[in-house]
Write an enzyme that holds these catalytic residues in place. Structure first.
Site, PDB file in Angstrom:
ATOM      1  CB  CYS A  84     -24.602  34.570  21.685  1.00  0.00           C
ATOM      2  SG  CYS A  84     -22.859  34.707  21.149  1.00  0.00           S
ATOM      3  CG  HIS A 188     -23.076  32.139  25.570  1.00  0.00           C
ATOM      4  ND1 HIS A 188     -23.853  31.490  24.641  1.00  0.00           N
ATOM      5  CD2 HIS A 188     -22.031  32.658  24.889  1.00  0.00           C
ATOM      6  CE1 HIS A 188     -23.302  31.601  23.446  1.00  0.00           C
ATOM      7  NE2 HIS A 188     -22.190  32.311  23.565  1.00  0.00           N
ATOM      8  CD  GLU A 190     -26.036  29.534  26.751  1.00  0.00           C
ATOM      9  OE1 GLU A 190     -25.297  29.439  25.749  1.00  0.00           O
ATOM     10  OE2 GLU A 190     -26.673  30.579  27.031  1.00  0.00           O
TER      11      GLU A 190
END
Length: 208
Positions: A84, A188, A190
């Site tokens: 990011c 992202h 995650e």
């Protein structure tokens, strides 16, 4: 014992979620603000949440960290992953809240997303396709899929060969960049479920 991964803590990242995702795919992770730990790491991950200016200032406020990153990544060749705003910091400069210097590892600048179609909302938020550029097919980290994005600014890269993947949000926006041992993701991983975990697993196996 696997490679040692340094997850850089400079007060501007979604550290716990990224750490948990890396651990879920088998990484040996150290969350650290210590430049010496970065120098000793086999792989380095730079997360980032918030504005380009705040992240750049936060990174430079950690004594010796930018120098350690340059030594280990640019000079030492350690595999590097920016996430990011951590990806955006690779740029020459960012234009959020005025002009701010980036790391300058991938020439370009970070600008506000300004869609031509007023129906296209900013920030770009939610799930979207990651389309791999033809010259980047076969890259060991970047593969096509669906990922979770959340950003109002995008990386405008000078050399198109540094763009590894695009996503579409009224126009093509950079989803991933790559140059040598340096890789960056606008999305992202995650938060991108199976696709994100698979991307992180590929990063751990990457031998640039």
């Amino acid at each position: 014992m696997g490679d040692r991964v340094a997850l850089v803590d400079y007060g501007a990242g979604n550290l716990q979620s990224v750490r948990n995702a890396l651990k879920a795919v088998g990484a040996s992770v150290t969350v650290t603000a210590d430049p010496d730990a970065v120098r000793a790491a086999d792989r380095i991950v730079l997360p980032g949440v918030g504005s380009f200016k705040a992240c750049s200032q936060g990174l430079r406020a950690v004594p010796g960290m930018v120098e350690a990153l340059r030594e280990r990544v640019e000079m030492g060749g350690a595999p590097f992953l920016g996430i990011c705003v951590g990806m955006q910091l690779l740029a020459t400069r960012g234009l959020e809240h005025g002009e701010t210097r980036g790391l300058g590892w991938i020439p370009g600048e970070v600008r506000l997303i300004q869609p031509h179609d007023p129906q296209i909302k900013v920030p770009h938020m939610g799930w979207n396709a990651v389309a791999v550029m033809p010259h980047a097919r076969g890259h060991q980290v970047i593969e096509p899929g669906e990922a979770y994005f959340l950003h109002s600014y995008h990386f405008v890269v000078e050399d198109p060969h540094h763009v590894a993947a695009l996503t579409d949000h009224g126009e093509g926006l950079v989803a991933a960049v790559a140059r040598g041992n340096i890789c960056g993701l606008q999305f992202h991983p995650e938060k991108s479920q199976a696709y994100g975990l698979a991307t992180l697993a590929r990063f751990l196996e990457w031998r640039p």
